[in-house]
Scaffold this motif. Structure first.
Motif, mmCIF file in Angstrom:
data_model
loop_
_atom_site.group_PDB
_atom_site.id
_atom_site.type_symbol
_atom_site.label_atom_id
_atom_site.label_comp_id
_atom_site.label_asym_id
_atom_site.label_seq_id
_atom_site.Cartn_x
_atom_site.Cartn_y
_atom_site.Cartn_z
ATOM 1 N N UNK A 260 28.001 37.055 34.688
ATOM 2 C CA UNK A 260 28.394 38.107 35.631
ATOM 3 C C UNK A 260 29.647 37.683 36.413
ATOM 4 N N UNK A 261 29.701 36.433 36.822
ATOM 5 C CA UNK A 261 30.840 35.937 37.590
ATOM 6 C C UNK A 261 32.109 35.882 36.747
ATOM 7 N N UNK A 262 31.975 35.464 35.495
ATOM 8 C CA UNK A 262 33.139 35.415 34.601
ATOM 9 C C UNK A 262 33.678 36.817 34.357
ATOM 10 N N UNK A 263 32.766 37.766 34.199
ATOM 11 C CA UNK A 263 33.196 39.156 33.988
ATOM 12 C C UNK A 263 33.929 39.710 35.203
ATOM 13 N N UNK A 264 33.406 39.446 36.395
ATOM 14 C CA UNK A 264 34.024 40.002 37.600
ATOM 15 C C UNK A 264 35.369 39.347 37.880
ATOM 16 N N UNK B 251 37.423 38.202 35.589
ATOM 17 C CA UNK B 251 38.372 38.756 34.609
ATOM 18 C C UNK B 251 38.874 40.123 35.070
ATOM 19 N N UNK B 252 37.960 40.943 35.589
ATOM 20 C CA UNK B 252 38.348 42.255 36.105
ATOM 21 C C UNK B 252 39.260 42.115 37.326
ATOM 22 N N UNK C 141 48.109 44.254 39.411
ATOM 23 C CA UNK C 141 48.701 45.579 39.350
ATOM 24 C C UNK C 141 47.775 46.738 39.069
ATOM 25 N N UNK C 142 46.531 46.472 38.662
ATOM 26 C CA UNK C 142 45.643 47.576 38.311
ATOM 27 C C UNK C 142 44.875 48.145 39.496
ATOM 28 N N UNK D 75 37.876 39.919 47.623
ATOM 29 C CA UNK D 75 36.685 39.787 48.465
ATOM 30 C C UNK D 75 35.424 40.142 47.684
ATOM 31 N N UNK D 76 35.495 41.185 46.865
ATOM 32 C CA UNK D 76 34.349 41.585 46.047
ATOM 33 C C UNK D 76 33.990 40.479 45.053
#
Length: 338
Positions: free
Chosen positions: A301-305, A307-308, A315-316, A325-326
């Motif tokens: 879950x942490x790796x996914x967040x 990466x996002x 820029x996204x 912060x999230x």
């Protein structure tokens, strides 16, 4: 023919030396894009030549602005018989005149002359480089230190050469703080070596360099990875309020998670894992302790967040601060820390 090519390749590889082992020879090629290591290699050769022959005559040429015949004039025997050190910069921009004169010189190098050639990369002058390697002259390799493991090894070697001890956590803290630029990292090592009276620890490094952007980023990452959400968020907000860009903060979190993921999936002793992953043993042992706080689901879950978040701060997202912060909140809550 294949056997002959293989033997030649082995011969060329055998002539490649580390920048720390750079020594005088009739011809020495310093090759690679890392400017700082090239300077260190050149300085080392010059010092060794002058130590052996204090009256040596030192000359400098530039291969890009070279005038025909300059090399033969520079290496010509002196009336007083002293040796000569000729340093040639800019081989990556060499003109045709230099290429022709250098190729001619290689066929009959002068006695009592040390010719040091600096090529920082690219294909210009490949004919000359290949000839130097084929003739068996030493090639000093000056490649950038891109991996943290290489920078850690660099710091350890600098302290060993300076006769000082540095603790494992202090090494990583120093790399985290000033490792983006090799010359700055070397300068930091020199300062700590000069000032320290005992072994350098992480607290000493923090006192000297803890205010750096990179150091602050890793403080945020350390707190989040330990599951200490309040500390991670307060450190993050302080960093952002003082102008720290979100990008290095996310990079620090990503680096910590990558290390944890590598170690979590590895089998064997810390020494075996360190060797297979190209990491320092103490760093593996630290990651093995840290990974006990994590479930596989929490790590994924942490790796996914992260990466996002990396995409968002580049820029996204209209609000990169909120994105960081999230991410810190998700990572801290995913770790089974305090």
């Amino acid at each position: 023919m294949a056997a002959a090519q293989n033997n030649r390749a082995k011969s060329v590889a055998a002539n490649t030396v580390s920048w720390r082992d750079a020594s005088p020879a009739a011809v020495v090629l310093i090759s690679g894009p890392e400017e700082y290591l090239g300077i260190r290699a050149m300085d080392s050769i010059r010092l060794k030549v002058r130590t052996a022959a204090p009256d040596v005559e030192v000359s400098k040429l530039n291969a890009g602005s070279y005038e025909p015949g300059s090399l033969s004039m520079t290496v010509a025997p002196s009336l007083f018989g002293e040796g000569k050190l000729v340093e040639v910069e800019g081989l990556e921009a060499m003109n045709d005149a230099f290429l022709a004169d250098a190729m001619k010189y290689l066929s009959r190098p002068e006695d009592d002359v040390v010719l040091v050639l600096r090529h920082s990369g690219g294909v210009r002058g490949k004919k000359l480089l290949d000839a130097i390697k084929a003739d068996g002259w030493p090639v000093v390799d000056c490649q950038p230190l891109k991996k943290d493991a290489d920078k850690v090894s660099f710091v350890v070697a600098e302290f060993k050469a300076g006769g000082r001890r540095i603790e494992g956590e202090a090494v990583q803290a120093l790399v985290n703080a000033v490792g983006a630029n090799l010359s700055e990292l070397a300068a930091a090592c020199n300062q700590l070596i000069a000032d320290a009276t005992t072994a350098v620890d992480a607290a000493t490094v923090d006192r000297y360099y803890g205010g750096r952007v990179e150091a602050t980023a890793f403080k945020v990452a350390d707190a989040a990875m330990a599951g200490n959400g309040p500390l991670a968020l307060s450190t993050l907000r302080h960093a952002l309020s003082t102008g720290v860009d979100p990008v290095p903060l996310v990079a620090a979190l990503a680096a910590k998670l990558r290390t944890l993921a590598k170690v979590a999936g590895a089998k064997g002793s810390s020494a075996m894992i360190a060797k297979s992953l190209g990491m320092q043993p103490w760093l593996v042992e630290q990651a093995q302790r840290d990974v006990r706080r994590w479930t596989p689901e929490g790590l994924i879950r942490s790796i996914q967040v992260i990466a996002e978040t990396d995409a968002q701060v580049k820029g996204l997202s209209r609000d990169p601060v909120y994105a960081v912060e999230h991410a810190v909140t998700v990572i801290a809550s995913s770790a089974r820390g305090r």
